[in-house]
Design a protein around this motif. Structure first.
Motif, mmCIF file in Angstrom:
data_model
loop_
_atom_site.group_PDB
_atom_site.id
_atom_site.type_symbol
_atom_site.label_atom_id
_atom_site.label_comp_id
_atom_site.label_asym_id
_atom_site.label_seq_id
_atom_site.Cartn_x
_atom_site.Cartn_y
_atom_site.Cartn_z
ATOM 1 N N VAL A 9 87.024 -31.097 -18.635
ATOM 2 C CA VAL A 9 87.379 -32.508 -18.529
ATOM 3 C C VAL A 9 88.809 -32.664 -18.007
ATOM 4 C CG1 VAL A 9 87.725 -34.639 -19.845
ATOM 5 C CG2 VAL A 9 85.821 -33.107 -20.429
ATOM 6 N N VAL A 20 91.359 -47.699 -11.650
ATOM 7 C CA VAL A 20 91.802 -46.397 -11.130
ATOM 8 C C VAL A 20 90.709 -45.713 -10.305
ATOM 9 C CG1 VAL A 20 93.553 -46.030 -12.919
ATOM 10 C CG2 VAL A 20 91.229 -45.113 -13.248
ATOM 11 N N PRO A 23 88.762 -41.176 -11.393
ATOM 12 C CA PRO A 23 87.491 -40.630 -11.905
ATOM 13 C C PRO A 23 86.450 -40.404 -10.805
ATOM 14 C CG PRO A 23 88.320 -42.296 -13.405
ATOM 15 C CD PRO A 23 89.195 -42.363 -12.172
ATOM 16 N N ALA A 24 86.281 -41.394 -9.922
ATOM 17 C CA ALA A 24 85.285 -41.246 -8.848
ATOM 18 C C ALA A 24 85.703 -40.152 -7.864
ATOM 19 C CB ALA A 24 85.099 -42.577 -8.121
ATOM 20 N N THR A 27 85.885 -36.495 -9.558
ATOM 21 C CA THR A 27 84.542 -36.029 -9.906
ATOM 22 C C THR A 27 83.777 -35.669 -8.632
ATOM 23 O OG1 THR A 27 84.570 -37.350 -11.927
ATOM 24 C CG2 THR A 27 82.417 -36.621 -11.146
ATOM 25 N N ILE A 38 84.621 -32.835 -14.733
ATOM 26 C CA ILE A 38 84.585 -34.258 -14.394
ATOM 27 C C ILE A 38 85.925 -34.886 -14.722
ATOM 28 C CG2 ILE A 38 82.113 -34.764 -14.651
ATOM 29 C CD1 ILE A 38 82.833 -35.697 -17.500
ATOM 30 N N CYS A 39 86.186 -36.008 -14.065
ATOM 31 C CA CYS A 39 87.397 -36.769 -14.367
ATOM 32 C C CYS A 39 86.984 -38.071 -15.023
ATOM 33 C CB CYS A 39 88.182 -37.046 -13.093
ATOM 34 S SG CYS A 39 89.679 -38.017 -13.395
ATOM 35 N N ILE A 40 87.529 -38.327 -16.199
ATOM 36 C CA ILE A 40 87.122 -39.534 -16.925
ATOM 37 C C ILE A 40 88.328 -40.389 -17.284
ATOM 38 C CG2 ILE A 40 85.040 -38.504 -17.904
ATOM 39 C CD1 ILE A 40 86.652 -38.341 -20.542
ATOM 40 N N PRO A 41 88.093 -41.711 -17.351
ATOM 41 C CA PRO A 41 89.168 -42.623 -17.733
ATOM 42 C C PRO A 41 89.427 -42.579 -19.239
ATOM 43 C CG PRO A 41 87.123 -43.851 -17.361
ATOM 44 C CD PRO A 41 86.822 -42.408 -17.043
ATOM 45 N N PHE A 42 90.699 -42.539 -19.612
ATOM 46 C CA PHE A 42 91.103 -42.693 -21.014
ATOM 47 C C PHE A 42 91.932 -43.973 -21.104
ATOM 48 C CE2 PHE A 42 91.139 -37.781 -21.613
ATOM 49 C CZ PHE A 42 89.876 -37.782 -22.187
ATOM 50 N N HIS A 43 91.367 -45.002 -21.688
ATOM 51 C CA HIS A 43 92.070 -46.280 -21.784
ATOM 52 C C HIS A 43 92.901 -46.318 -23.072
ATOM 53 C CE1 HIS A 43 91.912 -50.949 -21.945
ATOM 54 N NE2 HIS A 43 93.073 -50.495 -21.525
ATOM 55 N N ILE B 3 80.985 -42.139 -11.715
ATOM 56 C CA ILE B 3 82.011 -42.315 -12.744
ATOM 57 C C ILE B 3 83.151 -43.096 -12.116
ATOM 58 C CG2 ILE B 3 83.668 -41.124 -14.203
ATOM 59 C CD1 ILE B 3 81.771 -38.810 -14.392
ATOM 60 N N LEU B 59 91.533 -44.299 -28.143
ATOM 61 C CA LEU B 59 90.838 -44.515 -26.866
ATOM 62 C C LEU B 59 90.009 -45.786 -26.886
ATOM 63 C CD1 LEU B 59 89.638 -40.922 -25.977
ATOM 64 C CD2 LEU B 59 91.351 -42.297 -24.790
ATOM 65 N N ASN B 61 88.180 -47.018 -24.483
ATOM 66 C CA ASN B 61 86.896 -46.940 -23.764
ATOM 67 C C ASN B 61 85.996 -45.838 -24.314
ATOM 68 O OD1 ASN B 61 88.639 -44.971 -22.730
ATOM 69 N ND2 ASN B 61 87.587 -44.909 -20.759
#
Lengths: 278, 278
Positions: A9, A20, A23-24, A27, A38-43, B3, B59, B61
Motif C-alpha cells: 500500500v 487528488v 490514487p488513480a 495504481t 495500490i495507492c489509496i487516499p487517506f483523508h 481507485i 482516517l 475515509n
C-alpha cells in the motif's frame, strides 16, 4: 488489477482528498509495471495528523505515504531522518519507515519543477529566477532552483516579510537572493508559486510587461491546466511550463524513494492517465 | 475498478496477512455492486496493534476494519461500544468509528456459522451441539449457537479448564452447557473449532464412531477446504458444513455493519471469486 493479502500500500494523506490524482495514477502505474501495490487516499484532518502518522508507522505492508496539502510542514516533525532538502524547505511531501521503525522523508515538489525544465533542454544552472509566492510550493521551488545552480533568485510575496525570510534562508546556503516585485522583465525564468490564477477572476500574479520571448514562464497551479499567466506568456513567445509538468516529473523521484521498480516517467503517466487526465 | 481520491477504504488487519481472501473478495464485491471502495490488507504485528488502531481512527475515509488472527481479542479494548455479542465472546472481528470518534465493534464468526446452516434449512434452535475447541472460533460459535436457541451446548478442549470456563460463561446467559469429550455420537450437531485437521498428518479432532446420518458435522478450518473430519462424516451420510461457508455467510452481516449497500451473498461471492477460490 488484483488486490490480495500480499498487496503493498502507498497512501496519500491530505485534506481535502477527493480531488487528488495520485490514487488513480499510481495504481495505474503499478499495474503497468507489474507491481502488486495500490495507492489509496487517506483523508486526515490537521488535528488528527499526529495520530495518523503514528498509526501508519505500524503498518508493515505500507510502502510509505505521500503527503499533500495541508500537512507538508506539520509532517516534518514525525520524520527522524529528513533529507537535507526537506530540512531546508522545512516540509516533506513523502515519508517512509525504515526497518528500525524510524521515518525518513523528502520533498520533491521543486525537483519535479527543475526536472521538467531540464527534460525540455532548459537547464536552470546559471539562470536568474523570479519566484512569486513564498509559501510551501514557492519555498520548495526556490531551494530546488538553488540546488540546481540558479545564479540568482528573487522572491516576491504579498507579505514582504515572508519573502525576506525565504530570501534570507536562501542566502544562508550561499545563494544570491533578494526580495523583488512580481515583475518578470529581465529574469531568465519567472515562476508563479502563489494561488493567484486558480480562479477565473484572478489578476495576473506576475507582471509580464516588456518580457522577451527568451524568458521561461512557469506556473505551479494545477487547475486550470493552463493559467491566464501561461496563456499570455505563450502570446509573447515564451516557453511555458504548466503545474502538471512539475507534478509528473516528481513521480520517478518518488518511486525511487519508496523503492518501486519500473517506469514512472511522464510518458508512462500519460499512458495510464490519458493526455488530459493527469 | 478505478481507485481515486473519493475511494472509501475497508481494511483487514492481521498477522500474517498474505493469505487473507478479504481484499480480493470485498474489492470484487464492491466493483460488482457499483461502490467506490476497496479492501486492503493492513499488516500489523501484535505489539503494534494499539498504535495502529489509534491511527486508523483518524482516517475519515475508512469504512472500518475487519479484524483477524491474532488480533480479535486484543482489539476489543479499543472498542468503546461493543455489541452485546462481542462483550460475551470477548473479541471483535470488525470495528468502525462513528461520527463522535468512538468505535463500535461486533463479532460475526459464529453468526456466519449459524446463517450457513439456516440457509440449508438446518436451523439450530432446539438442537444439542458439541463444540470442539474453546478458543476464539469455538467461543464465537458457541455463543452464536446459544443466541440461536440451541437446547444444549457441550464444550470440548484439550485444556479441560478452558472448556469449563466457556461452559460456565454459557450457563451465565442461561444456556444448558457442560464439558464433554470430543465424541459426536448422540449430538444433533458437532463442530470442530480447533486447529486439528489443518495439517495432513493430524488425527480426527472429533470421534465419529456410531454417529448417525442425522448428525450435522461442521468444521471451522478453511484450509484444506474439506477436512478429513468432513470427508469421513460425508461417508457416514452426514450433512457437512465446511469453514468457507461460515466465512461466506458473514459477509452480508459485515456489509450491514460497515454500511455498504448491495449484494454480499454467497452467490455474489462465488460470482467474483469463482467456486473454488473463496
Amino acid at each position: 488489477m488484483q488486490i490480495n493479502g500480499a498487496t503493498r500500500v502507498l497512501g496519500i494523506v491530505g485534506h481535502p482528498i477527493q480531488q487528488v490524482r495520485a490514487p488513480a495514477i499510481w495504481t495505474g502505474l503499478f499495474r503497468r509495471n507489474g507491481i502488486n501495490a495500490i495507492c489509496i487516499p487517506f483523508h486526515v484532518m490537521p488535528a488528527d495528523l499526529d495520530r495518523f502518522i503514528e498509526g501508519a508507522s505500524a503498518l508493515r505492508n505500507l510502502a510509505g505515504v505521500i503527503v499533500t496539502v495541508p500537512h507538508k510542514a506539520m509532517a516534518l516533525k514525525h520524520v527522524q531522518a529528513p533529507t537535507e532538502r526537506a530540512r531546508l524547505v522545512q516540509a516533506v511531501n513523502m515519508i517512509r519507515w525504515r526497518e528500525d521503525g524510524t521515518a525518513t522523508g523528502d520533498i520533491v515538489d521543486g525537483i519535479g519543477f527543475v526536472r521538467g525544465l531540464e527534460a525540455k533542454d532548459k537547464p536552470v544552472a546559471g539562470k536568474s529566477a523570479l519566484v512569486v509566492g513564498s509559501g510551501g510550493a514557492g519555498t520548495a521551488i526556490a531551494f530546488a532552483l538553488a540546488e540546481a545552480g540558479a545564479a540568482e533568485i528573487a522572491v516576491s510575496d504579498i507579505d514582504p516579510q515572508r519573502a525576506e525570510r525565504l530570501a534570507s534562508r536562501l542566502r544562508e546556503i550561499g545563494t544570491t537572493a533578494r526580495v523583488s516585485p512580481a515583475v518578470a522583465h529581465s529574469f531568465d525564468l519567472a515562476v508563479n508559486a502563489s494561488p493567484t490564477g486558480m480562479r477565473a477572476e484572478d489578476p495576473l500574479p506576475i507582471n509580464l510587461e516588456n518580457v522577451s520571448a527568451a524568458t521561461i514562464v512557469a506556473d505551479a497551479i494545477m487547475h486550470p491546466p493552463v493559467t491566464l499567466l501561461l496563456e499570455q506568456a505563450t502570446q509573447r513567445g515564451c516557453f511555458i511550463q504548466p503545474g502538471a509538468t512539475m507534478m509528473d516529473y516528481q513521480l520517478a523521484e518518488m518511486a525511487k524513494f519508496f523503492g518501486f521498480d519500473g517506469d514512472y516517467s511522464p510518458k508512462a503517466i500519460e499512458a495510464v492517465a490519458g493526455p488530459d487526465n493527469h
